[in-house]
Enzyme design. Sequence first.
Site, PDB file in Angstrom:
ATOM      1  N   GLU A 126      -6.085   4.381 -18.178  1.00  0.00           N
ATOM      2  CA  GLU A 126      -5.328   3.135 -18.145  1.00  0.00           C
ATOM      3  C   GLU A 126      -4.430   3.135 -16.910  1.00  0.00           C
ATOM      4  O   GLU A 126      -3.734   4.121 -16.663  1.00  0.00           O
ATOM      5  CB  GLU A 126      -4.465   2.974 -19.404  1.00  0.00           C
ATOM      6  CG  GLU A 126      -3.818   1.612 -19.478  1.00  0.00           C
ATOM      7  CD  GLU A 126      -3.020   1.372 -20.757  1.00  0.00           C
ATOM      8  OE1 GLU A 126      -2.400   0.318 -20.879  1.00  0.00           O
ATOM      9  OE2 GLU A 126      -3.011   2.248 -21.642  1.00  0.00           O
ATOM     10  N   MET A 173      -1.126   8.607 -24.023  1.00  0.00           N
ATOM     11  CA  MET A 173      -2.184   7.614 -23.887  1.00  0.00           C
ATOM     12  C   MET A 173      -2.986   7.540 -25.166  1.00  0.00           C
ATOM     13  O   MET A 173      -3.419   8.564 -25.704  1.00  0.00           O
ATOM     14  CB  MET A 173      -3.087   7.978 -22.701  1.00  0.00           C
ATOM     15  CG  MET A 173      -4.214   6.990 -22.472  1.00  0.00           C
ATOM     16  SD  MET A 173      -3.596   5.323 -22.120  1.00  0.00           S
ATOM     17  CE  MET A 173      -4.928   4.333 -22.787  1.00  0.00           C
ATOM     18  N   ASN A 231      -6.006   6.770 -26.126  1.00  0.00           N
ATOM     19  CA  ASN A 231      -7.469   6.784 -26.137  1.00  0.00           C
ATOM     20  C   ASN A 231      -7.995   6.889 -27.567  1.00  0.00           C
ATOM     21  O   ASN A 231      -7.506   7.687 -28.364  1.00  0.00           O
ATOM     22  CB  ASN A 231      -7.983   7.976 -25.337  1.00  0.00           C
ATOM     23  CG  ASN A 231      -7.236   8.178 -24.044  1.00  0.00           C
ATOM     24  OD1 ASN A 231      -7.268   7.337 -23.173  1.00  0.00           O
ATOM     25  ND2 ASN A 231      -6.525   9.291 -23.943  1.00  0.00           N
ATOM     26  N   HIS A 256       3.903   5.782 -31.932  1.00  0.00           N
ATOM     27  CA  HIS A 256       3.516   4.691 -31.032  1.00  0.00           C
ATOM     28  C   HIS A 256       2.030   4.782 -30.675  1.00  0.00           C
ATOM     29  O   HIS A 256       1.296   3.788 -30.785  1.00  0.00           O
ATOM     30  CB  HIS A 256       4.373   4.750 -29.764  1.00  0.00           C
ATOM     31  CG  HIS A 256       4.064   3.686 -28.764  1.00  0.00           C
ATOM     32  ND1 HIS A 256       4.758   2.500 -28.706  1.00  0.00           N
ATOM     33  CD2 HIS A 256       3.133   3.623 -27.769  1.00  0.00           C
ATOM     34  CE1 HIS A 256       4.262   1.749 -27.731  1.00  0.00           C
ATOM     35  NE2 HIS A 256       3.276   2.416 -27.145  1.00  0.00           N
ATOM     36  N   GLU A 257       1.601   5.963 -30.252  1.00  0.00           N
ATOM     37  CA  GLU A 257       0.204   6.088 -29.826  1.00  0.00           C
ATOM     38  C   GLU A 257      -0.747   5.944 -31.012  1.00  0.00           C
ATOM     39  O   GLU A 257      -1.829   5.360 -30.880  1.00  0.00           O
ATOM     40  CB  GLU A 257      -0.013   7.422 -29.108  1.00  0.00           C
ATOM     41  CG  GLU A 257       0.880   7.644 -27.902  1.00  0.00           C
ATOM     42  CD  GLU A 257       0.846   6.509 -26.897  1.00  0.00           C
ATOM     43  OE1 GLU A 257      -0.216   5.868 -26.729  1.00  0.00           O
ATOM     44  OE2 GLU A 257       1.887   6.245 -26.272  1.00  0.00           O
ATOM     45  N   GLU A 266       1.583  -3.485 -25.980  1.00  0.00           N
ATOM     46  CA  GLU A 266       2.718  -2.575 -25.818  1.00  0.00           C
ATOM     47  C   GLU A 266       3.979  -3.059 -26.525  1.00  0.00           C
ATOM     48  O   GLU A 266       4.633  -2.310 -27.242  1.00  0.00           O
ATOM     49  CB  GLU A 266       2.988  -2.316 -24.338  1.00  0.00           C
ATOM     50  CG  GLU A 266       1.867  -1.578 -23.623  1.00  0.00           C
ATOM     51  CD  GLU A 266       1.559  -0.211 -24.216  1.00  0.00           C
ATOM     52  OE1 GLU A 266       2.349   0.301 -25.029  1.00  0.00           O
ATOM     53  OE2 GLU A 266       0.500   0.347 -23.867  1.00  0.00           O
TER      54      GLU A 266
END
Length: 880
Positions: free
Chosen positions: A127, A269, A271, A303-304, A326
């Site tokens: 990203e 991240m 993914n 969050h992820e 986000e």
Amino acid sequence: MRTDTAPVTRLADYRPSDYLVDTIELDIRLHPTATRITSVLAIRPNPCGVAGAALVLDGDELMLLGVELDGQRLDQAAFDCSSDKLTVFAPPPGPFRLTVRTEVNPTANTKLMGLYRSSGIYCTQCEADGFRRITYAIDRPDVMSVYTTRIEADRDEAPILLGNGNLVETGPVGERRHFALWHDPHPKPGYLFAVVGGRLAKIAKPFTTASGRPVEIAVFVEPGKESRAEYALDALERSMLWDERVFGREYDLDVFNVVAVSDFNMGAMENKGLNIFNDKYVLASPDTATDTDYAHIEAVIAHEYFHNWTGNRITCRDWFQLCLKEGLTVFRDQEFSSDERSRAVHRIGEVRTLRARQFPEDSGPLSHPVRPTQYREINNFYTATVYEKGAEIIRMLKTVLGEQPFAAGMTRYFERCDGTAATVEDFLDAFASVSGRDLSHFARWYEQAGTPTVTVRMEHDAATATCRLDFRQTTPPTPGQPDKAPLVIPVALGLVSESGGEIAAASPRLSPDGVFLLEREEDSLTLSGVTSRPVPSLFRGFSAPVKVKLDLPESDLLTLVRHDTDPFNRWQSAQTVALRLLVRLAGDESGRAGAEIAAYAAALATCLAAEADRDPAFAAVMLALPGEAEIAQEIGQDVDPDAVRRALDVVRRDVGRALAPSLREVRAGPAEGGRYSPDAASAGRRALRNAALDLLGAADPDEGARQAAQQFEAATNMTDRLAALGALALIPGPDREAAFAGFAARYAEEPLALDKWFALQATVPEATTLDRVRALMNHPGFAFSNPNRVRALVGSFALGNPTQFHRPDGAGYDFLADIVLALNGANPQVAARLLTAFSTWRLMEPGRRGQAQAALRRIKGADNLSPDVADIAARSLGET
């Protein structure tokens, strides 16, 4: 001079891709300097695209080895290739398979985008546009494919091979190599692709979803650090349970893997099924991590994970919709942390972050709407505006609609948009459909940059027992938006009597939750049943991200500090009193403020007595004064950072002296003994004791140094040790230097702990600090190639030490300019983020403004600027 200037991408120019990619089959043969990738793309024309168009695939610094179409090698005349683009001139009119073979050098990839190898670990970061650094692809978020990935590597170098989705097969390849085959059944864009290979240790546990699906959740770390990942694994489990309970979202694969790496540009991240984390947001032990670190790990893990639905299952149509994944996911992680910890204290922390990071951004040259309308470099829009202000918009939407309609709207959004690349309009339409409300006016929050100011005037009429509140909203011009329209601003409010009770006022325009909607530039609210003069408590819970102008006398503010039933506004009222004092003293250092400081301190003493045992975390935040950045924002122009710092030191000293008996009582209480726990209650008690230490050091440096040195030596956890070192850092002398040396010796082999040491020294507000920072760059624990080290030392100096970064002689600006230019080629993302420290340069007094402008012009005029750095430099100078 040559600068790699990126073209402008505009939201208005969006059109769908001419081709869709149903599946991507990847064969990745890892090698330190020559990794070979074979990509087989099942492509078909997009009915919404241009029929017969050339097929254009994105690339970035790639070496092409070959291209085949439906198994036949393409003739050289049928395509054109450069390091950043592959064009097939006349692809077939129906579905076809394109095979692309590329080679990359992971070890040489210092940009840490795409596939790179660092500290012996192969890792990816795709990203926003890193997938094109692995293979040629239609690298845009609205082109979603089902991925199957075969990873092959030397067994000794990379015994662990991880990919997206579920593990299908593993096996040997000859004597020295092995492979793993991963399949992700959920379509996703290339930015969510990931692979990891290396020597990693694993901790795992079983998890069963609400519907009975068995899942293995696991965290992979550097061998020997397994115990430091236990809290992250626990936070992951709690996040999954919370998302099921609060949003009804279950996990959808057989495994969920988290990998901690030490070289990473971002925090983490999302993914699909393979989250890759900066190790600072995974690794924790009582001796190496503070209470704040534990809270950050909990929040970032959540969050992820929450991105699995708000970002992965539903992604964004284009990068202009970045806030859709986000901002929404920040809101979700904030709610999770609030449920896990003190909601009031967490809310105060959210607002402090917003004001410290986003408000300056919104008022400076880098201001942009939450959904931008154009960009040159998308990596520069991972900002506080997109994340934190984006989250505030979601919170306001919940306030405007009410809890139940908001929950129904979220469910509708998940049902409608699952498996799609969505827009802000898709999101708002889901809420409009369940609530019956027209949200087009509310949508201006996504379109309009700048922080609104709401001016309020109150009139009380004892004869009619009414109170009228007159509101006026204004938003200042921002780059590209000189004119502003009124916004929908929810004002959560209450009235407090001068004697301390809540007044039961009424109005048909007030919601059952006590919310008034300000939708016009000017409006009034009349409340009945107000027999005595009230003190208005406005924007309770920080119900909107605005600045408020309400000229309440200090006596009214102190009434709110003592008696408001809204904890946020108790804190806010104390901050307002302190901010007024600090701004006045910064502008007139000869002025006297003894009586005002005494009244402020007396109110804090009342709060301390009431909350020290009941909610020590809240008592701790009440003792914290506004920061230098917030004071500078309040002054607004011709800021002298030295005068701001002197004012802050005076108020800290006098408040500390006034509260000294109470602070000593707090310090004399029992320290946290026994086994360390990062739970909210224990962390709150430590926070209060350490806040008391900080103020005692300001009041009496000798006493502060003595207590801090004792705590530093006796500390059994990093929270107390670092708090003691932080107190000593502000008190020059042999105790400070001995503590710095002792900390460095103790943590010589602990990079994340040394980051704290670097950061503390970089933020000492003394004239010798720049020399100290330069010397620390030669410390064996510092690595210019590691983003964490650079952020800890250079970032902390530039963003956390206003007096020294904004030195009158310009040396701080020149230092950062040199660092940015040195990093420009090696890691442009980190360089550009450091450069944002200049975003407040226009607030400074003329001499400093001139020095900052000269440094920015030197950067902008340098040869071979990356698009990242060129974009920030130009926008900072207002030359886009």
